[in-house]
Motif scaffolding. Structure first.
Motif, short mmCIF file in Angstrom:
data_model
loop_
_atom_site.label_atom_id
_atom_site.label_comp_id
_atom_site.label_asym_id
_atom_site.label_seq_id
_atom_site.Cartn_x
_atom_site.Cartn_y
_atom_site.Cartn_z
N LEU A 187 1.10 -0.98 0.13
CA LEU A 187 -0.11 -0.12 -0.23
C LEU A 187 0.85 1.27 -0.02
N VAL A 188 2.01 0.76 0.08
CA VAL A 188 2.94 2.34 -0.26
C VAL A 188 3.23 2.92 -1.17
N THR A 189 3.02 4.24 -1.65
CA THR A 189 2.02 4.75 -3.20
C THR A 189 3.46 5.61 -3.94
N ASN A 190 2.79 5.64 -4.75
CA ASN A 190 3.94 5.10 -5.86
C ASN A 190 4.54 6.69 -5.73
N SER A 191 4.21 7.98 -4.49
CA SER A 191 4.86 8.96 -4.78
C SER A 191 6.13 8.32 -3.88
N VAL A 192 5.10 8.03 -2.23
CA VAL A 192 6.14 8.50 -1.24
C VAL A 192 7.09 7.27 -1.35
N LEU A 193 7.00 6.07 -1.99
CA LEU A 193 8.21 5.21 -2.60
C LEU A 193 9.61 6.08 -3.84
N ALA A 194 8.78 6.91 -4.26
CA ALA A 194 10.26 7.28 -5.50
C ALA A 194 11.15 8.75 -4.56
N ALA A 195 9.84 9.34 -3.49
CA ALA A 195 10.76 9.78 -3.13
C ALA A 195 11.58 9.75 -1.50
N ASP A 196 11.35 7.93 -1.38
CA ASP A 196 12.41 7.24 -0.50
C ASP A 196 13.75 7.89 -0.43
N GLU A 197 14.73 8.46 0.62
CA GLU A 197 16.36 8.34 0.29
C GLU A 197 16.99 7.36 -0.15
N ARG A 198 16.62 5.68 0.86
CA ARG A 198 16.97 4.44 0.01
C ARG A 198 16.91 4.63 -1.30
N VAL A 199 15.68 4.33 -1.65
CA VAL A 199 15.54 4.80 -3.04
C VAL A 199 16.19 4.93 -4.10
N ARG A 200 15.69 6.43 -3.58
CA ARG A 200 16.60 7.53 -4.84
C ARG A 200 17.64 7.02 -5.18
N LYS A 201 18.63 6.45 -3.54
CA LYS A 201 20.08 6.58 -3.24
C LYS A 201 20.28 4.92 -3.87
N ASN A 202 20.06 3.77 -3.46
CA ASN A 202 20.59 3.10 -3.93
C ASN A 202 19.71 1.65 -5.30
N TYR A 203 18.68 2.49 -5.42
CA TYR A 203 17.40 1.82 -6.09
C TYR A 203 17.61 3.22 -7.53
N ALA A 204 18.14 3.95 -7.58
CA ALA A 204 17.62 4.65 -8.35
C ALA A 204 16.82 4.49 -9.99
N VAL A 205 16.79 3.71 -10.26
CA VAL A 205 16.46 3.24 -11.97
C VAL A 205 14.51 2.88 -11.49
N LEU A 206 14.50 2.84 -9.66
CA LEU A 206 12.94 2.57 -9.69
C LEU A 206 12.72 4.30 -10.04
N SER A 207 13.42 5.10 -9.02
CA SER A 207 12.57 6.02 -8.36
C SER A 207 12.11 6.59 -9.86
N ARG A 208 13.45 6.48 -10.59
CA ARG A 208 13.34 7.27 -12.02
C ARG A 208 11.81 7.09 -13.23
N ALA A 209 11.50 5.35 -12.89
CA ALA A 209 10.59 4.93 -13.41
C ALA A 209 9.43 5.36 -13.02
N LEU A 210 9.32 5.32 -11.25
CA LEU A 210 8.21 6.07 -11.54
C LEU A 210 7.78 7.58 -11.57
N LEU A 211 9.10 8.26 -11.29
CA LEU A 211 8.62 9.28 -11.70
C LEU A 211 8.21 9.92 -12.93
N ALA A 212 8.43 8.80 -14.15
CA ALA A 212 8.29 8.86 -15.18
C ALA A 212 7.24 8.32 -15.99
N GLY A 213 6.15 7.52 -14.76
CA GLY A 213 4.71 7.55 -15.14
C GLY A 213 3.73 8.19 -14.50
#
Length: 323
Positions: A67-93
């Protein structure tokens, strides 16, 4: 929209015993219900379940609640730092408003945006098995060039799922019988074959609890989405790439593709071809040859084949520019 029964679940156990379609953000399901593409008799609201956290795992990865929203997931510092491809994909959608509502689990379960699937007056094997596929021989510009069948040439619309495929995500579920499963995302989706209405390996009543990402491997992350306009458009071709180089050669490569197939597409043979190679246009061209060896256009979408080639070569050049 047809009448339906609405129930809000107070626990995971209650949700799976109520017997109905699960709804969280509803950004896809509600549209389908309004058009009567889907007509569930019972809706189970799961938004109050404790599945909205992002937690570190013991092995150094991340566990993302369904239930984590796409906005929260894309903005999470750990995701942005270690899984940047995921953050970028979310922001592209989608748009910011939709990302604020869309859930991680629901994003994985998006249904195709094929116009014939949405138009109930047209035949569609995904919507009504055995009725035919109007996209074959019809307007099929956005449709699949890989993994399609004579029964369906639809594509999967998710950007997030493409990145998670490249990251070797695992889906954690609980079935109606209370049993839990861990399903690698590479095994989660089904190709159309002669049953395009079966899109995932989930059983009736099975609920996504979490999506688990392994310990980050580092490397250079790229998410490239080619689309008709700069925002709020689905991918014609997208590439998620995580590439590591060592001593001037490619030591690790993970690639996933969107807009090409019924599911986020991954071809291990393409990655194997890259590993150990020295970055060059010739190597990247051979990788593109391997990816598209079985590609087949349907007329209006023939352009996707050279587009996918150019996009992959460009992404690999960007991901290895420091090698």
């Amino acid at each position: 929209m047809r009448p339906f029964e609405y129930t809000r679940a107070a626990s995971v156990g209650e949700a799976r015993t109520l017997g109905g379609r699960y709804i969280a953000g509803g950004t896809n399901l509600l549209d389908l219900m309004k058009l009567e593409v889907e007509t569930p008799e019972k809706i189970v609201d799961i938004t109050r379940l404790p599945l909205n956290e992002i937690k570190a795992t013991e092995d150094g990865g991340l566990k993302i609640g369904a239930l984590v929203t796409n906005s929260v997931l894309a903005a999470d510092e750990r995701v942005r730092k270690n899984y940047a491809v995921l953050s970028r994909a979310l922001l592209a959608g989608a748009s910011g408003q939709l990302r604020n509502k869309a859930s991680t689990g629901g994003n994985l379960l998006q249904r195709t945006r094929c116009g014939y699937f949405y138009e109930t007056s047209q035949p569609c094997n995904k919507r009504e098995p055995g009725s035919g596929c109007a996209a074959i021989g019809g307007y099929n510009r956005i449709h699949a060039i890989l993994g399609a069948s004579d029964h369906c040439i639809a594509t999967h619309p998710s950007d997030m799922a493409v990145a998670m495929m490249a990251l070797d995500a695992v889906v954690e579920t609980e079935g109606a019988d209370g049993r839990t499963r861990e399903i690698p995302l590479k095994d989660f989706y089904c190709l159309p074959g002669d049953t395009p209405h079966i899109e995932t390996v989930l059983n009736a009543g099975e609920l996504i609890l979490n999506i688990r990402l392994p310990k980050p491997t580092g490397g250079f992350h790229v998410y490239r989405k080619v689309r008709d306009r700069a925002s709020y458009a689905f991918a014609l071709v997208s590439v998620a790439a995580v590439i590591k180089t060592n001593g001037g050669t490619i030591s690790e490569a993970s690639l996933a593709f969107g807009g090409l197939a019924h599911k986020p597409w991954r071809d291990p043979k393409v990655e194997e071809m890259l590993i150990g190679g020295t970055p060059s246009r010739d190597l990247f061209s051979k990788a593109a040859d391997r990816l598209l060896a079985d590609a087949e256009g349907q007329g209006a979408n023939d352009f996707k084949i050279p587009l996918a080639r150019r996009t992959l070569i460009s992404v690999l050049a960007e991901a290895t520019q420091g090698a």
